[in-house]
Design an enzyme around this catalytic site. Structure first.
Site, PDB file in Angstrom:
ATOM      1  N   HIS A 193       0.746  -1.264   0.098  1.00 26.56           N
ATOM      2  CA  HIS A 193      -0.004  -0.064   0.085  1.00 26.56           C
ATOM      3  C   HIS A 193       0.859   1.294   0.016  1.00 26.56           C
ATOM      4  CE1 HIS A 193      -3.223  -3.055   0.930  1.00 26.56           C
ATOM      5  NE2 HIS A 193      -2.652  -3.157   2.204  1.00 26.56           N
ATOM      6  N   ARG A 194       2.181   1.093  -0.269  1.00 29.89           N
ATOM      7  CA  ARG A 194       3.044   2.300  -0.375  1.00 29.89           C
ATOM      8  C   ARG A 194       3.294   2.866   0.726  1.00 29.89           C
ATOM      9  NH1 ARG A 194       2.963  -0.193  -4.763  1.00 29.89           N
ATOM     10  NH2 ARG A 194       3.251   1.000  -6.808  1.00 29.89           N
ATOM     11  N   LEU A 195       3.157   1.930   2.031  1.00 26.80           N
ATOM     12  CA  LEU A 195       3.607   2.468   3.238  1.00 26.80           C
ATOM     13  C   LEU A 195       5.002   1.836   3.504  1.00 26.80           C
ATOM     14  CD1 LEU A 195       0.288   2.092   5.352  1.00 26.80           C
ATOM     15  CD2 LEU A 195       1.565   4.159   4.772  1.00 26.80           C
TER      16      LEU A 195
END
Length: 215
Positions: A193-195
């Site tokens: 989730h691009r975290l």
């Protein structure tokens, strides 16, 4: 500008364990060594390839790929023509950044710091270890300068080959090593989730301050 559908489809979801502050070494060079060994062990193609960014005296930035040829507590070493654009920019502005990306491992390392020449002896030793054809090419090529055509470059190489015959090719004075002495090193690990996880080391006196950055 409209979104390009082809580029929009190029999306990868990263599935990795990530980084925790307590899990990294207190010394970023030791942490770098661990990551580099992981990349080599995983069979990453040319794991030592990195993007070197420099800027001229007016602050105009340029970048290119170079190969990492050594690293220790003093910094990260690459070799080049010392009359090339990158070397001229470093002379005008002795600060550079390196970026190493291992897409298969969802990892990136960014290194920023001052740049200086390596010892002449180290440059000689590395030059002697290169294949003879690479030595000839390094001696013959007026790197970053205009040449009329490929034939002109081939003539320069032929002239250099004739000059040395079957004898050794000494390291030319315009070729040598440069070392990026790190002031900041960031380790990036892709997450879902691009975290992503980002751990950065900042030079602080004789040691390092370690922080986590938001993705």
């Amino acid at each position: 500008m409209a979104v390009d559908p082809m580029l929009a489809r190029l999306r990868e979801e990263y599935e990795t364990d990530g980084l925790v502050r307590s899990g990294v070494d207190g010394d970023p060079v030791r942490e770098f060594d661990r990551w580099m060994r992981d990349a080599v062990g995983a069979g990453v193609f040319q794991a030592n390839a990195m993007i070197l960014a420099t800027a001229d005296g007016r602050g105009r930035v340029s970048s290119r790929a170079v190969l990492l040829k050594g690293y220790d507590s003093r910094g990260f070493v690459f070799y080049t023509n010392l009359e090339s654009r990158k070397a001229r920019e470093i002379e005008a502005n002795p600060w550079a950044s390196l970026c190493i990306v291992w897409l298969d491992l969802h990892r990136q390392i960014r290194i920023e710091g001052t740049v200086g020449a390596v010892d002449e002896r180290d440059s000689d030793e590395y030059f002697e270890s290169r294949p003879r054809d690479a030595q000839i090419a390094a001696a013959a090529s007026p790197q970053s300068r205009s040449v009329a055509d490929r034939a002109a470059l081939d003539r320069l190489v032929g002239r250099e080959q004739a000059k040395h015959g079957d004898g050794p090719v000494p390291r030319p004075s315009h070729w040598g090593g440069l070392r990026v002495c790190p002031q900041r090193i960031e380790f990036w690990q892709g997450r879902r989730h691009r975290l992503h996880d980002r751990i950065v080391y900042e030079r602080e006196g004789s040691g390092w301050r370690i922080e986590r950055l938001a993705p």
